[in-house]
Design an enzyme around this catalytic site. Structure first.
Site: not given
Lengths: 120, 280
Positions: B12, B59, B194, B241
């Site tokens: 996402h 976030h 990442h 995540e």
């Protein structure tokens, strides 16, 4: 301050700052200031008089200096979390890969090539 | 009873939304990424889901550190895009599937999950981007209603991977016990590898990402058994995540069929993965 001492402990996973208890406590003011930039009125205040905006959140001189210098590595060292401080780049544009390169201590081109495997 | 027609997994990354906003879809940098989703878009058109349960994390756009729910279920009638610093993105608001959301809360609590109940909240790229990737950006309203499940994957302690897999199993039971003929999909979002901060920023692990796309289908119990530390080591600080995919996978049957799969790296700084699965 207790949390300042805790920050001296190394991260549990090398070179990988996680938002754990000491970082959350240490960075709370800095992160709250950056969270404020989700509001257009605050973005205008930041643009107009950045030190005054930072003072509203009670940032220390060390924290203010890091923000004013756009010293991303230092902001993270002081407990800033990327998802907050990234909002500074909405006011003062910089690519996220440049922020990444700065933290890795590399120039942008080497970072894209050596870390992300981009050709060119 | 309601039926799960599929489980969808996707990254996402916010840059995906920004690329669409700036009209970069067909540039050499982005075209291979977006083209990889075309078969998945076709699958969604064919299967016409009525409700999408979207497992994602905010976030720090709608939620701050003052209150951090480990799990939360959205029961709102609608969800507007939040201002992440650049102004709210120009996409239509998402209509909530409120009746199912309340059924889900009842069912989760009866199964000993106790999420926060959210009645009013805006949503960030964590929900927006997966919806745009699988449905495309609509000119009018979205053709599907949503139930967001928010998971804390940023403020430690984050939940155990095994707990997320169990949450998915409880979600699957809630859907299958819902008195309706509606068609459901479950979206697991985030990852893959990442890292955005610290000296290891820019960390990518293409091999582990590809293996994850295989194992999420074939050996989810193994992935559910990993420690959080192993996820951080393998996928990077922010890539951990990807454990949110375990909720989606837990909602499906033990045996699944993979309909589509795609991988592209890097999308911005992220190994971007996609999968479409159906119950076997």
């Amino acid at each position: 301050m207790e949390e300042m001492e805790e920050m001296e402990e190394p991260d549990r996973i090398p070179d990988t700052p996680l938002l754990d208890r000491p970082r959350q406590l240490r960075g709370y003011r800095l992160n709250k200031m950056a969270m404020g930039l989700g509001d257009p009125a605050n973005r205008a205040a930041f643009r107009t008089d950045e030190p005054a905006y930072l003072d509203r959140y009670g940032l220390t001189e060390e924290e203010k200096a890091a923000v004013l210098a756009r010293d991303w590595r230092e902001m993270v060292r002081l407990g800033g979390n990327l998802f907050f401080i990234l909002k500074i780049s909405a006011v003062d544009p910089i690519r996220i890969t440049e922020i990444g390169a700065h933290q890795a201590g590399m120039d942008h081109e080497s970072f894209l090539r050596d870390r992300l495997g981009k050709k060119e | 009873m309601a039926r799960i027609v599929g489980g969808l997994g996707t990254s996402h990354v916010p840059s995906i939304g920004a690329a669409l906003d700036k009209g970069l879809r067909d540039t050499p940098e982005w075209k291979p990424f977006f083209d990889g989703y075309l078969p998945a878009r076709e699958w969604v058109r064919e299967h016409r889901p009525d409700v999408a349960v979207v497992v994602f994390n905010d976030h720090y756009n709608a939620l701050f550190l003052d209150r951090v729910p480990t799990f939360a279920v959205g029961c709102a009638p609608e969800y507007h895009p939040v201002d992440e610093g650049w102004g709210p993105r120009p996409i239509p608001p998402f209509e909530g599937a409120t009746e199912f959301a309340w059924h889900l809360l009842d069912s989760l609590v009866e199964n000993r999950f106790d999420p926060e109940i959210i009645q009013e909240i805006k949503v960030d790229h964590g929900l927006q981007v997966p919806m745009e990737l699988f449905w495309g950006r609509p000119s009018g309203s979205w053709p599907v209603r949503v139930v967001p499940i928010f998971v804390n994957v940023l403020q430690y302690p984050i939940p155990l991977p095994a707990r997320l897999y169990e949450l998915g199993q409880a979600l699957g039971r809630a859907i299958e016990s819902y008195d309706s003929d509606e068609r459901f999909v479950v979206l697991g979002t985030g990852g893959l590898s990442h890292q955005l901060q610290g000296a290891r920023a820019g960390f990518l692990n293409r091999e582990a990402d590809q293996r994850f796309l295989t194992e999420i289908a074939e050996e989810p119990g193994k992935l559910a058994g990993w420690s959080r530390q192993r996820y951080i080591d393998t996928f990077g600080g922010e890539g951990a995540e990807v454990i949110m995919w375990l909720v989606m996978r837990g909602a499906l049957n033990p045996e699944v069929v993979v309909r589509h799969r795609h991988y592209f790296a890097p999308a911005s700084m992220t190994g971007a993965g996609m999968i479409v699965m159906e119950n076997a």
